[in-house]
Design an enzyme around this catalytic site. Structure first.
Site, PDB file in Angstrom:
ATOM      1  N   GLY A  64       2.803  -0.787   4.019  1.00 25.16           N
ATOM      2  CA  GLY A  64       2.224  -1.634   2.995  1.00 25.16           C
ATOM      3  C   GLY A  64       2.424  -3.099   3.330  1.00 25.16           C
ATOM      4  O   GLY A  64       3.500  -3.503   3.757  1.00 25.16           O
ATOM      5  N   HIS A 108       3.695   5.884   5.664  1.00 22.56           N
ATOM      6  CA  HIS A 108       2.792   4.910   5.049  1.00 22.56           C
ATOM      7  C   HIS A 108       3.392   3.527   5.212  1.00 22.56           C
ATOM      8  O   HIS A 108       4.605   3.352   5.211  1.00 22.56           O
ATOM      9  CB  HIS A 108       2.541   5.192   3.566  1.00 22.56           C
ATOM     10  CG  HIS A 108       1.156   4.792   3.136  1.00 22.56           C
ATOM     11  ND1 HIS A 108       0.747   3.467   3.076  1.00 22.56           N
ATOM     12  CD2 HIS A 108       0.087   5.532   2.772  1.00 22.56           C
ATOM     13  CE1 HIS A 108      -0.520   3.427   2.693  1.00 22.56           C
ATOM     14  NE2 HIS A 108      -0.953   4.666   2.516  1.00 22.56           N
ATOM     15  N   GLY A 157       2.806 -11.388   1.518  1.00 21.06           N
ATOM     16  CA  GLY A 157       3.822 -11.785   2.475  1.00 21.06           C
ATOM     17  C   GLY A 157       5.007 -10.849   2.588  1.00 21.06           C
ATOM     18  O   GLY A 157       6.074 -11.258   3.060  1.00 21.06           O
ATOM     19  N   SER A 179       0.793  -1.232   0.000  1.00 21.20           N
ATOM     20  CA  SER A 179       0.000   0.000   0.000  1.00 21.20           C
ATOM     21  C   SER A 179       0.820   1.275   0.000  1.00 21.20           C
ATOM     22  O   SER A 179       0.265   2.358  -0.217  1.00 21.20           O
ATOM     23  CB  SER A 179      -0.960   0.005   1.186  1.00 21.20           C
ATOM     24  OG  SER A 179      -2.019  -0.901   0.973  1.00 21.20           O
TER      25      SER A 179
END
Length: 451
Positions: free
Chosen positions: A303, A301, A307, A60
């Site tokens: 993400g 941020h 995995g 992300s």
């Protein structure tokens, strides 16, 4: 400086071994001076050593690139954040017609679009129409609240933002992103093409498993192409992620002087765009999460995908950035949080003071117990002693998924604090209506109570 580098190496190695993370790379940029710490291998069974050039999926964190590309178009006068999306995509269909008519471009980029977050990613193929087909599925997602009236982490909104990039530029998302952001910034190790990624040293993701190593390699390697604007597939190196973080501290120009963004647009991405929080203390800019840590502003941020875990932490007041990339999830997040907290404390003297939990009886905790569901996510909350345990399941499009446990303590104001596992320290909150608990906001998602 040499002592600090040795300490960082030791901390990363210790954390990776304790948490069973096969490979991790950490970078610190303080005033333009770079420092790296690398541990482990690209794959648990037959990988090569990781280093600052190894490609990891960043999940992300890719949303910050999608948002920046949109801001380039804003600078060019080709899009306005306050305009309805239907101005650019007249045939937009959503589950709620009023939402489809009022939704603005800006609301796609700050998690206030209001429909279910789209955490169940459907494979829409590998063609250039993959994103268009993924956006068509948005009509199936129930609207939780009117656009702009609350905040809930929304992968699907970034698909729609990526589709707007395609329509406005006339290029597939991957090419639009390269032309608007990656190429001007010289981010040559930030790639969207599987054919390109597979010709470089790249990391394989790992998830918990009942094996001798405690993890298994993830297959397939990536998520569907149609979800790239939200975080599927995009891979990058530690060097490139540090360069991306350094760009956030500048004035919108690339290292060679090329103007990529206006300084006003870059700064706007780092300012609160709504009074609504994703989680207690976590606000939203344009593509970035914003919070205070020991009174100091943090831009960041995270993400998680296939995995792998990534984290970019930017501390403007100290001209410092921290990047962590790992090929393990959820353990990689726990490693990342540990390293970032330790770095903030030892390098910058910043210490976060945890809130005081409430001491409640099982009877007082009982109203929060139950099952909560939204697209691709189920939370089963049970009372355990003087706290709660959240059994959280994220499901794939085929219905398969992994369940993780999150022990939590209740805080004042209907908030809760995760007190164990990879999300330790994160806060969430419960939502009441008419005295009844009707939803839980967990890891940024608003998850309604079933029934």
């Amino acid at each position: 400086m040499r002592d600090q580098a040795a300490a960082l190496d030791a901390e990363v190695t210790l954390a990776a071994r304790e948490l069973g993370v096969p490979g991790a790379v950490v970078g610190i940029d303080h005033g333009g001076e770079l420092e790296f710490a690398c541990h482990g291998v690209t794959r648990i069974d037959h990988g090569r050593p990781v280093d600052e050039t190894t490609l990891f999926q960043i999940g992300s964190t890719a949303k910050t690139f999608t948002a920046a590309a949109m801001m380039v178009l804003v600078d060019q006068g080709r899009v306005e954040l306050g305009r309805p999306v239907r101005h650019y995509l007249p045939d937009l269909r959503l589950h709620d017609e009023e939402a489809a008519a009022s939704l603005t471009v800006g609301q796609l980029l700050n998690h206030t679009a209001g429909w279910d977050g789209g955490d169940s990613w459907t494979d829409t193929g590998e063609g250039d129409d993959a994103l268009e087909r993924a956006v068509a599925l948005l009509a199936d997602l129930p609207q939780q609240f009117a656009p702009g009236t609350d905040a809930s982490y929304n992968n699907a909104a970034f698909l729609l933002a990526g589709r707007l990039l395609e329509l406005i530029t006339g290029e597939p998302y991957e090419r639009a992103l390269a032309q608007l952001i990656l190429e001007p910034l010289g981010l040559r190790d930030t790639l969207t093409s599987l054919n390109e990624i597979m010709t470089r040293p790249f990391a394989i993701g790992h998830q918990p498993a009942e094996t001798e190593a405690g993890v298994r390699a993830c297959e397939p390697w990536s998520d569907p192409r149609g979800y790239l604007p939200a975080g599927a597939r995009l891979a990058s190196s530690l060097r490139d992620q540090l360069a991306w973080a350094r760009f956030q501290l500048g004035d919108g120009r690339a290292p060679d002087g090329t103007r990529v963004l206006s300084e006003a647009s870059l700064r706007a991405m780092h300012q609160l765009t709504t009074d609504h929080e994703l989680m207690p203390g976590i606000g939203v800019g344009i593509g970035w999460m914003l919070r205070e840590y020991d009174g100091v502003r943090i831009i960041e941020h995270h993400g998680d995908v296939a995995g792998q875990h990534s984290a970019v932490t930017i501390i403007p007041e100290h001209d410092t950035t921290i990047v962590v990339l790992t090929n393990s999830s959820p353990a990689g997040r726990e490693l990342s949080e540990r390293i970032v907290r330790r770095t903030l404390e030892t390098r910058l003297g910043l210490v976060e003071r945890p809130p005081e939990p409430l001491r409640l009886s099982p009877t007082e905790l009982a109203p929060y117990a139950g099952t909560y569901r939204t697209d691709g996510i189920e939370l089963r909350i049970v009372v355990a002693g003087d706290g709660l345990i959240i059994h959280g399941t994220v499901s794939d499009a085929d219905g398969s998924g992994e369940t993780l446990e999150f022990p939590v303590s209740l805080l004042a104001g209907e908030r809760f604090l995760v007190v164990g596992g990879p999300f330790t320290g994160l806060q969430g909150e419960f939502v009441r209506e008419g005295g009844a608990v009707v939803a839980a906001k967990h890891v940024g998602r608003l998850v309604p109570r079933a029934g």
